[in-house]
Design an enzyme around this catalytic site. Sequence first.
Site, PDB file in Angstrom:
ATOM      1  N   PHE A   1     -35.845 -39.244  -0.766  1.00 48.15           N
ATOM      2  CA  PHE A   1     -34.617 -39.700  -1.420  1.00 48.15           C
ATOM      3  C   PHE A   1     -34.277 -38.724  -2.547  1.00 48.15           C
ATOM      4  O   PHE A   1     -35.155 -38.152  -3.194  1.00 48.15           O
ATOM      5  CB  PHE A   1     -34.802 -41.118  -1.965  1.00 48.15           C
ATOM      6  CG  PHE A   1     -33.552 -41.693  -2.559  1.00 48.15           C
ATOM      7  CD1 PHE A   1     -32.434 -41.918  -1.778  1.00 48.15           C
ATOM      8  CD2 PHE A   1     -33.486 -42.003  -3.912  1.00 48.15           C
ATOM      9  CE1 PHE A   1     -31.274 -42.446  -2.322  1.00 48.15           C
ATOM     10  CE2 PHE A   1     -32.333 -42.529  -4.467  1.00 48.15           C
ATOM     11  CZ  PHE A   1     -31.216 -42.753  -3.674  1.00 48.15           C
TER      12      PHE A   1
ATOM     13  N   ASP B   1     -44.910 -39.325  -6.895  1.00 49.41           N
ATOM     14  CA  ASP B   1     -43.733 -40.177  -6.706  1.00 49.41           C
ATOM     15  C   ASP B   1     -44.195 -41.337  -5.832  1.00 49.41           C
ATOM     16  O   ASP B   1     -44.311 -41.217  -4.615  1.00 49.41           O
ATOM     17  CB  ASP B   1     -42.605 -39.389  -6.038  1.00 49.41           C
ATOM     18  CG  ASP B   1     -41.316 -40.203  -5.905  1.00 49.41           C
ATOM     19  OD1 ASP B   1     -41.401 -41.448  -5.897  1.00 49.41           O
ATOM     20  OD2 ASP B   1     -40.240 -39.592  -5.792  1.00 49.41           O
TER      21      ASP B   1
ATOM     22  N   HIS C   1     -42.592 -45.805  -3.209  1.00 49.17           N
ATOM     23  CA  HIS C   1     -42.807 -46.586  -1.986  1.00 49.17           C
ATOM     24  C   HIS C   1     -44.219 -47.162  -1.908  1.00 49.17           C
ATOM     25  O   HIS C   1     -44.576 -47.733  -0.878  1.00 49.17           O
ATOM     26  CB  HIS C   1     -42.619 -45.705  -0.740  1.00 49.17           C
ATOM     27  CG  HIS C   1     -41.295 -45.038  -0.623  1.00 49.17           C
ATOM     28  ND1 HIS C   1     -41.011 -44.123   0.375  1.00 49.17           N
ATOM     29  CD2 HIS C   1     -40.167 -45.145  -1.352  1.00 49.17           C
ATOM     30  CE1 HIS C   1     -39.764 -43.689   0.237  1.00 49.17           C
ATOM     31  NE2 HIS C   1     -39.241 -44.296  -0.808  1.00 49.17           N
TER      32      HIS C   1
ATOM     33  N   GLN D   1     -36.294 -50.968  -7.708  1.00 49.83           N
ATOM     34  CA  GLN D   1     -34.924 -51.168  -7.224  1.00 49.83           C
ATOM     35  C   GLN D   1     -34.898 -52.306  -6.205  1.00 49.83           C
ATOM     36  O   GLN D   1     -35.932 -52.689  -5.659  1.00 49.83           O
ATOM     37  CB  GLN D   1     -34.431 -49.835  -6.632  1.00 49.83           C
ATOM     38  CG  GLN D   1     -33.037 -49.857  -6.053  1.00 49.83           C
ATOM     39  CD  GLN D   1     -33.036 -50.188  -4.570  1.00 49.83           C
ATOM     40  OE1 GLN D   1     -34.068 -50.109  -3.886  1.00 49.83           O
ATOM     41  NE2 GLN D   1     -31.892 -50.580  -4.061  1.00 49.83           N
TER      42      GLN D   1
ATOM     43  N   LYS E   1     -37.092 -52.379  -3.045  1.00 47.28           N
ATOM     44  CA  LYS E   1     -38.491 -51.970  -3.112  1.00 47.28           C
ATOM     45  C   LYS E   1     -39.437 -53.148  -2.906  1.00 47.28           C
ATOM     46  O   LYS E   1     -39.026 -54.313  -2.864  1.00 47.28           O
ATOM     47  CB  LYS E   1     -38.778 -51.285  -4.448  1.00 47.28           C
ATOM     48  CG  LYS E   1     -38.009 -49.979  -4.647  1.00 47.28           C
ATOM     49  CD  LYS E   1     -38.339 -48.967  -3.568  1.00 47.28           C
ATOM     50  CE  LYS E   1     -37.754 -47.587  -3.852  1.00 47.28           C
ATOM     51  NZ  LYS E   1     -36.283 -47.546  -3.785  1.00 47.28           N
TER      52      LYS E   1
ATOM     53  N   ARG F   1     -38.161 -42.477 -30.848  1.00 47.80           N
ATOM     54  CA  ARG F   1     -38.545 -43.247 -32.032  1.00 47.80           C
ATOM     55  C   ARG F   1     -39.936 -43.862 -31.853  1.00 47.80           C
ATOM     56  O   ARG F   1     -40.176 -44.607 -30.899  1.00 47.80           O
ATOM     57  CB  ARG F   1     -37.519 -44.357 -32.242  1.00 47.80           C
ATOM     58  CG  ARG F   1     -37.611 -45.077 -33.565  1.00 47.80           C
ATOM     59  CD  ARG F   1     -36.485 -46.085 -33.671  1.00 47.80           C
ATOM     60  NE  ARG F   1     -36.461 -46.720 -34.983  1.00 47.80           N
ATOM     61  CZ  ARG F   1     -35.647 -47.721 -35.305  1.00 47.80           C
ATOM     62  NH1 ARG F   1     -34.800 -48.200 -34.399  1.00 47.80           N
ATOM     63  NH2 ARG F   1     -35.679 -48.233 -36.517  1.00 47.80           N
TER      64      ARG F   1
ATOM     65  N   TYR G   1     -35.698 -44.925 -38.881  1.00 49.14           N
ATOM     66  CA  TYR G   1     -34.938 -44.045 -37.991  1.00 49.14           C
ATOM     67  C   TYR G   1     -35.441 -42.597 -38.033  1.00 49.14           C
ATOM     68  O   TYR G   1     -34.676 -41.650 -38.068  1.00 49.14           O
ATOM     69  CB  TYR G   1     -33.437 -44.107 -38.328  1.00 49.14           C
ATOM     70  CG  TYR G   1     -32.901 -45.515 -38.233  1.00 49.14           C
ATOM     71  CD1 TYR G   1     -32.705 -46.131 -36.995  1.00 49.14           C
ATOM     72  CD2 TYR G   1     -32.634 -46.255 -39.386  1.00 49.14           C
ATOM     73  CE1 TYR G   1     -32.246 -47.430 -36.900  1.00 49.14           C
ATOM     74  CE2 TYR G   1     -32.183 -47.555 -39.314  1.00 49.14           C
ATOM     75  CZ  TYR G   1     -32.000 -48.143 -38.068  1.00 49.14           C
ATOM     76  OH  TYR G   1     -31.559 -49.436 -37.991  1.00 49.14           O
TER      77      TYR G   1
ATOM     78  N   ARG H   1     -35.716 -48.109 -21.939  1.00 49.08           N
ATOM     79  CA  ARG H   1     -36.514 -49.326 -22.111  1.00 49.08           C
ATOM     80  C   ARG H   1     -36.137 -50.397 -21.088  1.00 49.08           C
ATOM     81  O   ARG H   1     -34.966 -50.650 -20.836  1.00 49.08           O
ATOM     82  CB  ARG H   1     -36.324 -49.890 -23.526  1.00 49.08           C
ATOM     83  CG  ARG H   1     -36.827 -48.995 -24.646  1.00 49.08           C
ATOM     84  CD  ARG H   1     -36.715 -49.697 -25.998  1.00 49.08           C
ATOM     85  NE  ARG H   1     -35.340 -50.000 -26.336  1.00 49.08           N
ATOM     86  CZ  ARG H   1     -34.567 -49.247 -27.126  1.00 49.08           C
ATOM     87  NH1 ARG H   1     -35.049 -48.135 -27.663  1.00 49.08           N
ATOM     88  NH2 ARG H   1     -33.324 -49.596 -27.396  1.00 49.08           N
TER      89      ARG H   1
END
Length: 386
Positions: A88, A159, A162, A185, A188, A217, A224, A234
């Site tokens: 993909f 990767d 899968h 996703q 999956k 951060r 900050y 996140r």
Amino acid sequence: MSARAELEFPAWPQFDDAERAGLLRALEQGQWWRVGGAEVTAFEEEFARHHGARRALAVTNGTHALQLALEVLGLAPGEEVLVPAFTFISSSLAVQLAGGVPVPVDVDPDTYCMSPDAASAAVTDRTRVIMPVHMAGQVSDVDALGKVAADAGVLVLQDAAHAHGARWRGRRIGELEGPAAFSFQNGKLMTAGEGGAVLFDDDAMWEEAFVRHSCGRPRTDRHYRHRTSGSNFRMGEFAASVLRAQLARLEEQISVREQRWAVLRGLLSAIPGVRPQGADERCDRNPHYMAMFRVPGLGEQQRDELVDRLVGAGLPAFVGFRAVHRTEGFWRAAAPALSADELAERCPNSERLSRDCVWLHHRVLLGSEEQMHAVAALVAEEVGRL
């Protein structure tokens, strides 16, 4: 029973009161993001433990998981990352987003995973990372690829989009060489609609990944003081609460899919002209994200027509991935100096798979053994019409 009724497979995604309870738990805790909430942290701990890793970091999606892992590995602008040509597009896209140059290499014609010989031939003095994809749950030959990486002095990034719950020679994904990036996703093996995670075996790498996934951060910053570049990758508390429930039923589903694939693979193998994805027996736990097969000799148009007829009969079928160098998007960012035709000459197996490969959604393998016979009968009928 009608032919279409025989192909009524379990729905996906699956959910029950465990997801409902998790969402309510996340809602009522009063903090809906990971800073101050408990669900993301708990999911990271559970996912890492399940996969034999020291740490896990939950992120927004699988593409971001790959991009973040590459950044943590120190990929510099212009450095090369070897990716399978048959995958993909996120595999190569993540490299480009991280500033690198994806170099497509050929895959094994049986397992559809990165060929160690092709990877070895593609290594240059600009190569930084080798990124195998565990295609459809079949773990790549990490032993041979690890040797290629070691000999070349480069890194490995798995990767594993899968490969939830997969094992290689008894070792879980988090126990293999290199960080591993996952996707959650909607299609999956575990899902919250979207989401991703990266497994690390090093606390310092996890800390660096955390900082980068939170806009540069540090965790305890209140003033900050953004330490480095990054973005907001996140994961939210609601997604994590759903994934905790999804993880709890993963192993049972894998066991069913392994049993059903053993039946379906044998039936597909008996159909003239059909060649199911092969297995490397060292991958002793394959979660079977896809049920894949080839019809060698088909052209792309014929393959597409075959998939259309299977879908029309009620089977959730899809065309195989297009080789990444055959997509327009691949060439819109940093790319190798070779042309698409030159890459095609180096990747003949990927070229053929792009034309003749078909895959079935993993929910097919959650059906009954009788349904595997119905699937094979339909495939035989439609292939016979070609």
